[in-house]
Design a protein around this motif. Structure first.
Motif: not given
Length: 352
Positions: A250-264
């Motif tokens: 859930g947090f992996l999806w949220a961090f990538v989707t909203f702030p647009g963080w690098d996947k690593i």
């Protein structure tokens, strides 16, 4: 103290004469009795025991239609009149000359005295390598699965002594051949002493070790885990682990989707949050009754357990890949080993 020597037998006729003579010499001057619990041996063990009762203080219990070493010992407990119970086999692999040392440990303040093959001074004589491996493997399984006995070096010994009070009121219901483990989990005691001895060669008769014996041992450990609450703890640990997967994803999806963080970077953050989630739930639910160490220590050890599990998972995965296993199956096997390692690390270290 009166000593009751309890000996479960099945086809041990050829050993009884020497066994009783050596017990009598070892306990010379003491008030003692020998209780033979025989499972209706075809070789007439019980008959010879009755004959020898004319020379030694022997009581014979012949069980017809009932078999099993541990249940025979329990029957002996019920029939014994002594203050100290000594349990031993009839095959002369347990030296009667060690009985005074076991009884002396009880008189010195111990509640349970174990004839141990695996403390300093103890040894096993002339076993094949695979027999030693089976024995030490069984002990390792028991000590890891049942934290109450993790400091006992030989919890599966068949040669031990105990105060009568240790088993008073205890509901002993073992499966298989390891009555001592049942006593150590369910008995009432404070101090356990291990007395080294050399496990000798069988003089006559046949070994009772078989595949069924080993299977019964594993069933016994599982039942004791359930009785101790360790099986429930394992289930809770599994449920918490499943929640951690949901938190991680859930947090992996949220961090990538909203702030647009690098996947690593997102994966590192999500993994840490999952670890914190798992720690919190395990601390307040799975291991709430064994929180002896300070919170910072528990949190650090939990992270070490996660790291250790990850290393084990990768090593198992890489090894199976080298042997040609499908990578998805290899990963599942690695996850399984990682789970076991993390649970044991946390049970014995984080919340040990």
């Amino acid at each position: 103290m009166k000593v009751s020597v309890i000996i479960p037998t099945y086809n041990e006729r050829d050993n009884l004469g020497e066994l009783f003579e050596r017990i009598d010499r070892a306990l010379n001057g003491r008030d003692y009795e020998i209780i033979v619990v025989d499972d209706d041996s075809p070789d007439g063990t019980w008959e010879l025991a009755l004959e020898l009762g004319e020379r030694y203080p022997v009581r014979v219990i012949r069980r017809v239609g009932e078999k099993g070493l541990s249940s025979a010992v329990i029957r002996g407990f019920k029939e014994a009149s002594g203050d100290v119970f000594v349990v031993m086999d009839a095959d002369l692999q347990h030296p009667p000359e060690k009985i005074p040392e076991l009884v002396g440990a009880i008189e010195g303040g111990a509640d349970v005295a174990i004839g141990s093959r695996y403390v300093h001074g103890g040894r096993v004589r002339n076993w094949y390598w695979y027999r030693k491996l089976i024995s030490k493997g069984a002990i390792l399984i028991g000590r890891l699965a049942l934290p109450k006995i993790r400091d006992v070096k030989d919890p599966v010994s068949g040669f031990f002594a105990l105060r009568r009070e240790v088993i008073a009121g205890a509901e002993l219901n073992p499966v298989g051949f390891k009555i001592l483990m049942e006593v150590l989990i369910k008995g009432h005691y404070l101090e356990v002493v291990e007395v080294p001895f050399t496990f000798g060669l069988r003089r006559a008769g046949e070994s009772k070790l078989s595949g069924r014996t080993m299977w019964n041992y594993l069933r016994h450990v599982l039942r004791l885990m359930k009785w101790e609450g360790e099986l429930d703890r394992l289930i809770k640990f599994s449920v918490v682990g499943a929640s951690g997967i949901l938190v991680n994803e859930g947090f992996l999806w949220a961090f990538v989707t909203f702030p647009g963080w690098d996947k690593i970077l997102a994966n590192v953050a999500a993994t840490e949050l999952a670890i914190l989630n798992n720690f919190a739930w395990n601390d307040i639910w799975t291991f709430r009754d064994v929180r002896g160490k300070p919170l910072p220590n528990r949190l650090l050890n939990f992270h070490l357990a996660a790291f250790t599990g990850a290393v084990v998972q990768w090593m198992v995965y890489a090894g199976l890949i080298l042997f040609g296993m499908n990578y998805l199956i290899a990963n599942l096997v690695g996850i399984g080993f990682s789970f076991i390692v993390r649970f044991l690390f946390n049970r014995h270290v984080t919340w040990g």
